[in-house]
Design an enzyme around this catalytic site. Structure first.
Site, PDB file in Angstrom:
ATOM      1  N   THR A 177      41.884  30.769  35.097  1.00 15.76           N
ATOM      2  CA  THR A 177      41.343  29.430  34.772  1.00 15.76           C
ATOM      3  C   THR A 177      39.845  29.345  35.108  1.00 15.76           C
ATOM      4  O   THR A 177      39.080  28.709  34.383  1.00 15.76           O
ATOM      5  CB  THR A 177      42.134  28.336  35.535  1.00 15.76           C
ATOM      6  OG1 THR A 177      43.518  28.518  35.232  1.00 15.76           O
ATOM      7  CG2 THR A 177      41.728  26.939  35.102  1.00 15.76           C
ATOM      8  N   ILE A 210      47.464  29.580  31.346  1.00 15.50           N
ATOM      9  CA  ILE A 210      46.087  30.105  31.292  1.00 15.50           C
ATOM     10  C   ILE A 210      45.902  30.915  32.566  1.00 15.50           C
ATOM     11  O   ILE A 210      45.944  30.379  33.676  1.00 15.50           O
ATOM     12  CB  ILE A 210      45.012  29.002  31.225  1.00 15.50           C
ATOM     13  CG1 ILE A 210      45.106  28.267  29.882  1.00 15.50           C
ATOM     14  CG2 ILE A 210      43.615  29.614  31.375  1.00 15.50           C
ATOM     15  CD1 ILE A 210      43.942  27.355  29.577  1.00 15.50           C
ATOM     16  N   ASP A 211      45.753  32.194  32.381  1.00 16.84           N
ATOM     17  CA  ASP A 211      45.497  33.076  33.516  1.00 16.84           C
ATOM     18  C   ASP A 211      43.987  33.285  33.587  1.00 16.84           C
ATOM     19  O   ASP A 211      43.357  33.597  32.565  1.00 16.84           O
ATOM     20  CB  ASP A 211      46.221  34.410  33.311  1.00 16.84           C
ATOM     21  CG  ASP A 211      46.002  35.349  34.477  1.00 16.84           C
ATOM     22  OD1 ASP A 211      46.029  34.881  35.624  1.00 16.84           O
ATOM     23  OD2 ASP A 211      45.796  36.554  34.230  1.00 16.84           O
ATOM     24  N   SER A 259      41.233  37.517  34.906  1.00 17.43           N
ATOM     25  CA  SER A 259      42.570  37.435  34.301  1.00 17.43           C
ATOM     26  C   SER A 259      43.206  38.787  33.963  1.00 17.43           C
ATOM     27  O   SER A 259      42.632  39.852  34.207  1.00 17.43           O
ATOM     28  CB  SER A 259      42.529  36.571  33.032  1.00 17.43           C
ATOM     29  OG  SER A 259      42.106  37.323  31.911  1.00 17.43           O
ATOM     30  N   ASP A 304      52.225  32.426  32.343  1.00 17.49           N
ATOM     31  CA  ASP A 304      50.977  31.905  32.911  1.00 17.49           C
ATOM     32  C   ASP A 304      50.246  31.268  31.737  1.00 17.49           C
ATOM     33  O   ASP A 304      49.724  31.960  30.862  1.00 17.49           O
ATOM     34  CB  ASP A 304      50.144  33.035  33.533  1.00 17.49           C
ATOM     35  CG  ASP A 304      49.027  32.485  34.413  1.00 17.49           C
ATOM     36  OD1 ASP A 304      48.594  31.343  34.156  1.00 17.49           O
ATOM     37  OD2 ASP A 304      48.595  33.190  35.343  1.00 17.49           O
ATOM     38  N   ASP A 327      45.583  24.133  30.679  1.00 13.04           N
ATOM     39  CA  ASP A 327      46.679  24.809  31.405  1.00 13.04           C
ATOM     40  C   ASP A 327      47.986  24.050  31.173  1.00 13.04           C
ATOM     41  O   ASP A 327      49.016  24.631  30.816  1.00 13.04           O
ATOM     42  CB  ASP A 327      46.420  24.835  32.919  1.00 13.04           C
ATOM     43  CG  ASP A 327      45.206  25.652  33.332  1.00 13.04           C
ATOM     44  OD1 ASP A 327      45.380  26.701  33.967  1.00 13.04           O
ATOM     45  OD2 ASP A 327      44.074  25.241  33.026  1.00 13.04           O
ATOM     46  N   GLU A 364      53.607  28.731  35.897  1.00 10.39           N
ATOM     47  CA  GLU A 364      52.711  28.399  37.014  1.00 10.39           C
ATOM     48  C   GLU A 364      52.609  26.902  37.329  1.00 10.39           C
ATOM     49  O   GLU A 364      52.617  26.518  38.497  1.00 10.39           O
ATOM     50  CB  GLU A 364      51.300  28.929  36.717  1.00 10.39           C
ATOM     51  CG  GLU A 364      50.336  28.586  37.848  1.00 10.39           C
ATOM     52  CD  GLU A 364      48.923  29.100  37.643  1.00 10.39           C
ATOM     53  OE1 GLU A 364      48.650  29.733  36.614  1.00 10.39           O
ATOM     54  OE2 GLU A 364      48.091  28.837  38.528  1.00 10.39           O
ATOM     55  N   ARG A 419      43.168  45.878  42.629  1.00 15.89           N
ATOM     56  CA  ARG A 419      43.311  44.470  43.043  1.00 15.89           C
ATOM     57  C   ARG A 419      43.717  44.446  44.504  1.00 15.89           C
ATOM     58  O   ARG A 419      44.844  44.792  44.850  1.00 15.89           O
ATOM     59  CB  ARG A 419      44.356  43.796  42.172  1.00 15.89           C
ATOM     60  CG  ARG A 419      44.460  42.305  42.444  1.00 15.89           C
ATOM     61  CD  ARG A 419      45.431  41.655  41.493  1.00 15.89           C
ATOM     62  NE  ARG A 419      45.541  40.243  41.733  1.00 15.89           N
ATOM     63  CZ  ARG A 419      44.740  39.331  41.189  1.00 15.89           C
ATOM     64  NH1 ARG A 419      43.771  39.703  40.369  1.00 15.89           N
ATOM     65  NH2 ARG A 419      44.913  38.065  41.451  1.00 15.89           N
ATOM     66  N   ASP A 457      51.175  36.345  37.228  1.00 14.04           N
ATOM     67  CA  ASP A 457      49.844  36.960  37.170  1.00 14.04           C
ATOM     68  C   ASP A 457      49.908  38.453  36.826  1.00 14.04           C
ATOM     69  O   ASP A 457      48.859  39.091  36.681  1.00 14.04           O
ATOM     70  CB  ASP A 457      49.114  36.785  38.504  1.00 14.04           C
ATOM     71  CG  ASP A 457      48.556  35.378  38.675  1.00 14.04           C
ATOM     72  OD1 ASP A 457      48.111  34.803  37.665  1.00 14.04           O
ATOM     73  OD2 ASP A 457      48.582  34.856  39.803  1.00 14.04           O
ATOM     74  N   LYS A 463      42.181  42.295  32.113  1.00 13.29           N
ATOM     75  CA  LYS A 463      41.935  43.621  32.717  1.00 13.29           C
ATOM     76  C   LYS A 463      43.045  44.601  32.318  1.00 13.29           C
ATOM     77  O   LYS A 463      42.786  45.755  32.002  1.00 13.29           O
ATOM     78  CB  LYS A 463      41.868  43.507  34.254  1.00 13.29           C
ATOM     79  CG  LYS A 463      40.667  42.728  34.758  1.00 13.29           C
ATOM     80  CD  LYS A 463      40.560  42.734  36.271  1.00 13.29           C
ATOM     81  CE  LYS A 463      41.357  41.687  36.975  1.00 13.29           C
ATOM     82  NZ  LYS A 463      40.971  40.299  36.731  1.00 13.29           N
ATOM     83  N   HIS A 481      39.222  36.801  45.127  1.00 13.50           N
ATOM     84  CA  HIS A 481      40.535  37.280  44.676  1.00 13.50           C
ATOM     85  C   HIS A 481      40.794  38.749  45.001  1.00 13.50           C
ATOM     86  O   HIS A 481      41.912  39.228  44.829  1.00 13.50           O
ATOM     87  CB  HIS A 481      40.686  37.075  43.156  1.00 13.50           C
ATOM     88  CG  HIS A 481      40.744  35.630  42.768  1.00 13.50           C
ATOM     89  ND1 HIS A 481      40.944  35.224  41.485  1.00 13.50           N
ATOM     90  CD2 HIS A 481      40.639  34.502  43.512  1.00 13.50           C
ATOM     91  CE1 HIS A 481      40.956  33.902  41.439  1.00 13.50           C
ATOM     92  NE2 HIS A 481      40.762  33.449  42.660  1.00 13.50           N
TER      93      HIS A 481
HETATM   94  N1  LIG Z   1      42.946  34.098  46.934  1.00 11.28           N
HETATM   95  C1  LIG Z   1      43.423  34.709  45.881  1.00 11.28           C
HETATM   96  N2  LIG Z   1      43.594  36.042  45.882  1.00 11.28           N
HETATM   97  C2  LIG Z   1      44.053  36.682  44.814  1.00 11.28           C
HETATM   98  N3  LIG Z   1      44.388  36.064  43.658  1.00 11.28           N
HETATM   99  C3  LIG Z   1      44.250  34.737  43.604  1.00 11.28           C
HETATM  100  C4  LIG Z   1      43.760  34.005  44.681  1.00 11.28           C
HETATM  101  N4  LIG Z   1      43.720  32.710  44.321  1.00 11.28           N
HETATM  102  C5  LIG Z   1      44.187  32.650  43.060  1.00 11.28           C
HETATM  103  N5  LIG Z   1      44.504  33.870  42.633  1.00 11.28           N
HETATM  104  C6  LIG Z   1      45.089  34.249  41.354  1.00 11.28           C
HETATM  105  O1  LIG Z   1      44.180  35.014  40.589  1.00 11.28           O
HETATM  106  C7  LIG Z   1      44.376  34.704  39.232  1.00 11.28           C
HETATM  107  C8  LIG Z   1      43.171  35.036  38.429  1.00 11.28           C
HETATM  108  O2  LIG Z   1      43.204  36.414  38.172  1.00 11.28           O
HETATM  109  P1  LIG Z   1      42.100  37.410  38.644  1.00 11.28           P
HETATM  110  O3  LIG Z   1      41.915  37.282  40.095  1.00 11.28           O
HETATM  111  O4  LIG Z   1      42.520  38.730  38.141  1.00 11.28           O
HETATM  112  O5  LIG Z   1      40.854  36.985  37.842  1.00 11.28           O
HETATM  113  S1  LIG Z   1      39.530  36.390  38.406  1.00 11.28           S
HETATM  114  O6  LIG Z   1      39.548  36.306  39.832  1.00 11.28           O
HETATM  115  O7  LIG Z   1      39.458  35.079  37.800  1.00 11.28           O
HETATM  116  O8  LIG Z   1      38.472  37.272  38.002  1.00 11.28           O
HETATM  117  C9  LIG Z   1      44.649  33.249  39.256  1.00 11.28           C
HETATM  118  O9  LIG Z   1      45.404  32.945  38.133  1.00 11.28           O
HETATM  119  P2  LIG Z   1      45.282  31.516  37.451  1.00 11.28           P
HETATM  120  O10 LIG Z   1      45.604  30.503  38.529  1.00 11.28           O
HETATM  121  O11 LIG Z   1      46.336  31.574  36.401  1.00 11.28           O
HETATM  122  O12 LIG Z   1      43.907  31.401  36.932  1.00 11.28           O
HETATM  123  C10 LIG Z   1      45.431  33.025  40.545  1.00 11.28           C
HETATM  124  O13 LIG Z   1      46.815  33.036  40.359  1.00 11.28           O
HETATM  125 MG   LIG Z   2      47.144  33.521  36.717  1.00  9.95          MG
HETATM  126 MG   LIG Z   3      47.218  30.123  35.290  1.00  7.68          MG
HETATM  127 MG   LIG Z   4      46.056  28.704  38.504  1.00  4.28          MG
END
Ligand SMILES: Nc1ncnc2c1ncn2[C@@H]1O[C@H](COP(=O)(O)OS(=O)(=O)O)[C@@H](OP(=O)(O)O)[C@H]1O
Ligand SMILES: [Mg+2]
Ligand SMILES: [Mg+2]
Ligand SMILES: [Mg+2]
Length: 364
Positions: A150, A147-148, A272, A145, A57, A82, A289, A301, A275, A247
């Site tokens: 992670t 790494i989206d 991520s 982002d 990241d 991020e 979502r 995101d 989708k 999430h």
């Molecule tokens: N509690 C909560 N609710 C909703 N979303 C959250 C939450 N916590 C984190 N995040 C954010 O979700 C990003 C990951 O995307 P997704 O949720 O689409 O993917 S997945 O949950 O990994 O399947 C993830 O992105 P990255 O941090 O870049 O991985 C977060 O920004």
């Molecule tokens: Mg993200």
């Molecule tokens: Mg990220």
């Molecule tokens: Mg993150």
């Protein structure tokens, strides 16, 4: 790969986003894929919000930020990203900082146009912190982002590297790299299908406002214009949602999809903004979502993913049907959830979402 890079360069000239940035972006992907294979548990850290962050990241953010700033040296540079360097500047962060610095230098050496003197740890910290801009409704801001997904990256599943450009608060460019996404469809509603690409993995989606969405293979062997599914009957639609139950509410989306809309296919749960990419080429027709109340969505995101879908003919809104507003700083201003689909399905999807939320609030 080169084909995709040249194509992007041609389409992006008016936005000062050169092909070498794109080429380096792809190099970052290759390094991340390598890191993903050898990632040690010691390379994973928890941030204050308890979400994971890895050397990949930080390394990705440092490289993309460093390259963008070099490419755009003649204009004001603003990046909303991020990660920040806070934890890396502490005593306990020195070892990981050392590994990130090595990763960044190893990557930049491969990309000849960026062979500068070796970057110091301080240079890397500075590059990471270039992403501290707050964004907003005026001027241009890059949104990254690094790494989206992670958690998906750590599982060896889907993840994305997402870069977008905001101009006066609107997303005008987006590039979404999904190194683990198959070139062939992963859904049942696939508009896009390619016999010859069945085995291949690694897609790069790019979209510029008014010009459509393109999907490139990461090896450069194919480039196609993509379009969302044109399904009208919700029963035939398959839908995407987050892999992580924390999430999004899987129960609520199941009530919306299965009960209200009669969707027959099981949900496709992937991590991520992959989708958004998969939906833009018609693998599925709906993305729901619905995060816990109080969670505030971040612009990185959704910025790249949303233009990839809208330029492919889709619609991205909050649950009230309003377009996402990227002009309010690093957060989207609403916390009600996000829905994505094609134009034909949106009215029935909105109605189903509204009714299901209402029933949840006041159960019969
Ligand atoms: N509690 C909560 N609710 C909703 N979303 C959250 C939450 N916590 C984190 N995040 C954010 O979700 C990003 C990951 O995307 P997704 O949720 O689409 O993917 S997945 O949950 O990994 O399947 C993830 O992105 P990255 O941090 O870049 O991985 C977060 O920004
Ligand atoms: Mg993200
Ligand atoms: Mg990220
Ligand atoms: Mg993150």
């Amino acid at each position: 790969m080169l084909l995709g890079v040249r194509h992007w360069k041609k389409r992006s000239e008016s936005c000062s986003f050169s092909g070498s940035v794109q080429a380096t972006f792809v190099k970052v992907l290759n390094i991340e894929m390598k890191v993903q294979k050898v990632l040690l548990q010691s390379d994973v850290h928890l941030k204050s919000d308890k979400t994971p962050v890895t050397v990949a990241d930080y390394g990705s953010q440092a490289i993309v930020s460093f390259v963008l700033e070099k490419e755009l040296s003649t204009e004001p540079f603003s990046l909303v990203a991020e990660e920040d360097s806070g934890d890396l500047r502490m005593e306990s962060g020195q070892e990981i900082l050392h590994r990130i610095t090595k990763l960044v230098n190893d990557t930049l050496v491969i990309e000849e146009s960026y062979t500068v003197a070796t970057l110091s740890s301080e240079d890397v910290l500075r590059a990471i912190d270039s992403g501290k801009s707050e964004g907003g409704s005026s001027g241009r801001h890059w949104v990254l982002d690094p790494i989206d997904g992670t958690k998906g990256f750590l599982r060896g599943d889907q993840y994305a590297i997402a870069l977008a450009l905001l101009d006066e608060g609107k997303v005008v460019l987006g590039v979404l790299a999904c190194p683990n996404l198959p070139l062939a469809s992963i859904g049942t509603n696939n508009k896009h299908s390619s016999e010859s690409s069945n085995e291949k993995v690694g897609c790069l989606f790019s979209a510029k406002v008014g010009e459509g969405t393109f999907m490139h293979s990461l090896d450069g062997s194919s480039l196609i214009k993509v379009h969302v599914s044109d399904i009208e009957n919700p029963e035939e639609a398959s839908f995407f949602e987050s892999f992580e139950a924390a999430h999004t509410s899987h129960d609520l989306s199941s009530a919306i999809a299965k009960v209200k809309l009669g969707v027959k296919a099981p949900p496709i749960r992937i991590d991520s903004q992959a989708k958004y990419g998969a939906l833009s080429r018609g693998d599925g027709a709906i993305y729901l979502r619905l995060p816990c109340k109080g969670y505030r969505e971040k612009i990185w995101d959704h910025a790249a993913g949303s233009i990839v879908v809208t330029e492919a003919g889709g619609v991205v809104t909050d649950v009230a049907g309003n377009p996402l507003d990227f002009s309010k700083g690093e957060h989207l201003d609403r916390d009600t959830g996000i829905i994505v689909t094609n134009r034909k399905l949106m009215p029935s999807l909105l109605k189903a979402v509204r009714e299901s939320i209402q029933e949840k609030v006041s159960p019969m």
